[in-house]
Design a protein around this motif. Structure first.
Motif, PDB file in Angstrom:
ATOM      1  N   ALA A  92      -1.045 -17.436   0.523  1.00 55.78           N
ATOM      2  CA  ALA A  92      -1.302 -16.050   0.931  1.00 55.78           C
ATOM      3  C   ALA A  92      -1.827 -15.241  -0.244  1.00 55.78           C
ATOM      4  O   ALA A  92      -1.350 -15.383  -1.368  1.00 55.78           O
ATOM      5  CB  ALA A  92      -0.024 -15.418   1.471  1.00 55.78           C
ATOM      6  N   ASP A  93      -2.823 -14.396   0.037  1.00 55.53           N
ATOM      7  CA  ASP A  93      -3.361 -13.556  -1.025  1.00 55.53           C
ATOM      8  C   ASP A  93      -3.205 -12.070  -0.737  1.00 55.53           C
ATOM      9  O   ASP A  93      -3.744 -11.237  -1.451  1.00 55.53           O
ATOM     10  CB  ASP A  93      -4.817 -13.896  -1.351  1.00 55.53           C
ATOM     11  N   PHE A  94      -2.429 -11.727   0.300  1.00 48.85           N
ATOM     12  CA  PHE A  94      -2.099 -10.334   0.604  1.00 48.85           C
ATOM     13  C   PHE A  94      -0.792 -10.367   1.378  1.00 48.85           C
ATOM     14  O   PHE A  94      -0.610 -11.210   2.260  1.00 48.85           O
ATOM     15  CB  PHE A  94      -3.203  -9.694   1.460  1.00 48.85           C
ATOM     16  N   LEU A  95       0.138  -9.465   1.045  1.00 49.69           N
ATOM     17  CA  LEU A  95       1.451  -9.453   1.687  1.00 49.69           C
ATOM     18  C   LEU A  95       1.699  -8.119   2.373  1.00 49.69           C
ATOM     19  O   LEU A  95       1.301  -7.071   1.858  1.00 49.69           O
ATOM     20  CB  LEU A  95       2.560  -9.689   0.655  1.00 49.69           C
ATOM     21  N   VAL A  96       2.382  -8.158   3.511  1.00 48.77           N
ATOM     22  CA  VAL A  96       2.795  -6.949   4.225  1.00 48.77           C
ATOM     23  C   VAL A  96       4.292  -7.054   4.465  1.00 48.77           C
ATOM     24  O   VAL A  96       4.780  -8.077   4.943  1.00 48.77           O
ATOM     25  CB  VAL A  96       2.053  -6.792   5.566  1.00 48.77           C
ATOM     26  N   VAL A  97       5.024  -5.984   4.093  1.00 49.12           N
ATOM     27  CA  VAL A  97       6.469  -5.949   4.310  1.00 49.12           C
ATOM     28  C   VAL A  97       6.872  -4.607   4.901  1.00 49.12           C
ATOM     29  O   VAL A  97       6.365  -3.570   4.486  1.00 49.12           O
ATOM     30  CB  VAL A  97       7.262  -6.209   3.007  1.00 49.12           C
ATOM     31  N   PRO A  98       7.773  -4.630   5.881  1.00 48.25           N
ATOM     32  CA  PRO A  98       8.310  -3.365   6.381  1.00 48.25           C
ATOM     33  C   PRO A  98       9.329  -2.837   5.378  1.00 48.25           C
ATOM     34  O   PRO A  98      10.033  -3.605   4.740  1.00 48.25           O
ATOM     35  CB  PRO A  98       8.983  -3.758   7.694  1.00 48.25           C
ATOM     36  N   ARG A  99       9.388  -1.522   5.211  1.00 52.53           N
ATOM     37  CA  ARG A  99      10.326  -0.972   4.234  1.00 52.53           C
ATOM     38  C   ARG A  99      11.152   0.187   4.738  1.00 52.53           C
ATOM     39  O   ARG A  99      12.019   0.674   4.047  1.00 52.53           O
ATOM     40  CB  ARG A  99       9.598  -0.537   2.981  1.00 52.53           C
ATOM     41  N   GLU A 100      10.874   0.671   5.936  1.00 50.73           N
ATOM     42  CA  GLU A 100      11.604   1.830   6.430  1.00 50.73           C
ATOM     43  C   GLU A 100      13.070   1.483   6.626  1.00 50.73           C
ATOM     44  O   GLU A 100      13.405   0.347   6.958  1.00 50.73           O
ATOM     45  CB  GLU A 100      10.982   2.311   7.738  1.00 50.73           C
ATOM     46  N   VAL A 143       9.910  -7.992  -3.073  1.00 51.65           N
ATOM     47  CA  VAL A 143       8.497  -8.358  -2.947  1.00 51.65           C
ATOM     48  C   VAL A 143       7.615  -7.308  -3.623  1.00 51.65           C
ATOM     49  O   VAL A 143       6.684  -7.642  -4.354  1.00 51.65           O
ATOM     50  CB  VAL A 143       8.108  -8.566  -1.468  1.00 51.65           C
ATOM     51  N   LEU A 144       7.914  -6.044  -3.387  1.00 54.02           N
ATOM     52  CA  LEU A 144       7.136  -4.970  -4.031  1.00 54.02           C
ATOM     53  C   LEU A 144       7.201  -5.066  -5.557  1.00 54.02           C
ATOM     54  O   LEU A 144       6.227  -4.804  -6.246  1.00 54.02           O
ATOM     55  CB  LEU A 144       7.636  -3.597  -3.577  1.00 54.02           C
ATOM     56  N   ARG A 145       8.330  -5.435  -6.052  1.00 50.45           N
ATOM     57  CA  ARG A 145       8.526  -5.495  -7.503  1.00 50.45           C
ATOM     58  C   ARG A 145       7.893  -6.730  -8.148  1.00 50.45           C
ATOM     59  O   ARG A 145       7.328  -6.642  -9.231  1.00 50.45           O
ATOM     60  CB  ARG A 145      10.012  -5.466  -7.803  1.00 50.45           C
ATOM     61  N   VAL A 167       0.366  -5.896  -2.162  1.00 47.48           N
ATOM     62  CA  VAL A 167       1.386  -5.719  -1.143  1.00 47.48           C
ATOM     63  C   VAL A 167       1.187  -4.396  -0.427  1.00 47.48           C
ATOM     64  O   VAL A 167       1.003  -3.366  -1.066  1.00 47.48           O
ATOM     65  CB  VAL A 167       2.805  -5.756  -1.756  1.00 47.48           C
ATOM     66  N   LEU A 168       1.240  -4.442   0.883  1.00 45.38           N
ATOM     67  CA  LEU A 168       1.241  -3.232   1.701  1.00 45.38           C
ATOM     68  C   LEU A 168       2.652  -3.097   2.271  1.00 45.38           C
ATOM     69  O   LEU A 168       3.140  -3.991   2.945  1.00 45.38           O
ATOM     70  CB  LEU A 168       0.229  -3.345   2.844  1.00 45.38           C
ATOM     71  N   SER A 169       3.293  -1.990   1.970  1.00 46.98           N
ATOM     72  CA  SER A 169       4.637  -1.728   2.467  1.00 46.98           C
ATOM     73  C   SER A 169       4.530  -0.654   3.542  1.00 46.98           C
ATOM     74  O   SER A 169       4.041   0.439   3.272  1.00 46.98           O
ATOM     75  CB  SER A 169       5.534  -1.282   1.315  1.00 46.98           C
TER      76      SER A 169
END
Length: 135
Positions: free
Chosen positions: A99-107, A124-126, A132-134
């Motif tokens: 993977a070369d782009f990550l998406v994570v929910p953060r709410e 993941v953000l750190r 990364v798109l949060s």
């Protein structure tokens, strides 16, 4: 060269996860990439009908946009290494999948699943080497 070939999205079956899948599919669609959905289970949990149904939901979202998708279920903790963080499991999965782009929910979430995915998003953000798109 495309900037992204594979977008990985970490999920837990929550509404926030569904929104993250929608964003991941949007990014993948914009860049001609595929999506890899990683369902993160709490420690000691196993895949259930709910996990499979959520994979179907993610596949429907991707199909509506014409984006290739695959799904995987991972345990949020290592059974071999006591110090492994659930976020490192997601990052290891991202590396293995290429993977070369990550998406994570953060709410903020509620319930037992919340603790695992909230810890995962922060980690993941750190520590991710990919963008990364949060959401």
């Amino acid at each position: 060269m495309k900037p992204f070939d594979l977008v990985l999205v970490a999920v837990d079956g929550s509404e926030e996860s569904t929104r993250a899948v929608e964003y991941a599919v949007g990014v993948a669609d914009a860049y001609g990439a595929a999506v890899h959905v990683v369902y993160v289970l709490p420690e000691g949990a196993t895949a259930t009908t709910e996990t499979e149904e959520y994979a179907d939901t993610a596949e429907e979202i991707a199909a509506d946009a014409g984006v290739p998708i695959d799904t995987e279920t991972v345990s949020g903790f290592s059974t071999d290494r006591l110090s492994q963080h659930p976020g490192s499991v997601v990052l290891d999965t991202a590396e293995d999948a290429g993977a070369d782009f990550l998406v994570v929910p953060r709410e903020p979430q509620t319930g037992s699943r919340a603790a695992v995915l909230e810890k995962t998003a922060e980690y993941v953000l750190r520590y991710a080497s990919q963008p990364v798109l949060s959401v």
